[in-house]
Design a protein around this motif. Structure first.
Motif: not given
Length: 211
Positions: A148-177
């Protein structure tokens, strides 16, 4: 997806694109799905049969469909209104995604994409943020959220976004890395007893004018 199963993914390229890059983005999304299927199928112990195929549909959905899962997974002790955030119902700046399994009317994973405009070094930057990313506990660690997140990233890129960010819970930071995001130094904070770090990923290289 179980280790015995395979994935069959339905996509709708007509709902996918956001601007003039719609067709190229739909092609990219199909490639993402194919890669995910190949990776998960390679991990399966047996060859999938018709009965063992799990159909997955990733759809753009109204905000009212993401609120119940947000509440169930992220803040079950709070009232439902707590998970409704400003901009949820503004179709011009937000888009909500849900991942559905075959014959299920409710999503098992949801995430919301928000667009904003910031001034940076004299150049207008199109910046996207994703929020309230969650997967039903019984369906976690099966690759659904990542797809699902890969789909969102592709959609944001398609829309012309230069960057994508989020507020991540500390315990989930490794997953996002693992997905390509990095922590922004000095931007950690706490809210309602939960610690967060701000994480970001570039979606395109800056042009000569932007450097």
């Amino acid at each position: 997806l179980t280790r015995r199963g395979a994935v069959h993914i339905h996509t709708d390229p007509h709902e996918y694109g956001r601007r003039r890059s719609t067709i190229d983005s739909a092609v990219h999304w199909r490639a993402v799905c194919q890669t995910h299927v190949a990776r998960m199928s390679a991990a399966a112990d047996t060859t999938a049969t018709a009965d063992s195929v799990t159909a997955i549909s990733v759809r753009v959905i109204p905000p009212q469909m993401v609120w119940p899962l947000r509440h169930e997974v992220m803040w079950p002790s709070k009232p439902l209104e707590y998970v409704v955030i400003p901009g949820d119902e503004d179709a011009a700046t937000s888009r909500h995604f849900g991942l559905f399994l075959l014959d299920k009317d409710e999503p098992v994973s949801v995430v919301s994409l928000f667009w904003e405009r910031r001034e940076g070094q004299g150049v207008d930057e199109s910046v996207a943020q994703f929020r309230k990313f969650c997967t039903r506990v019984s369906h976690q660690r099966k690759g659904y959220g990542t797809l699902l997140l890969e789909r969102l990233v592709a959609d944001a890129r398609a829309g012309g976004a230069k960057s994508l960010w989020c507020n991540a819970r500390v315990e989930q930071a490794g997953y996002y890395r693992k997905l390509g995001l990095y922590e922004v130094p000095g931007r950690a904070f706490e809210k309602d007893g939960q610690r967060y770090v701000i994480m970001e990923m570039p979606l395109r290289r800056p042009t000569a004018r932007e450097k």
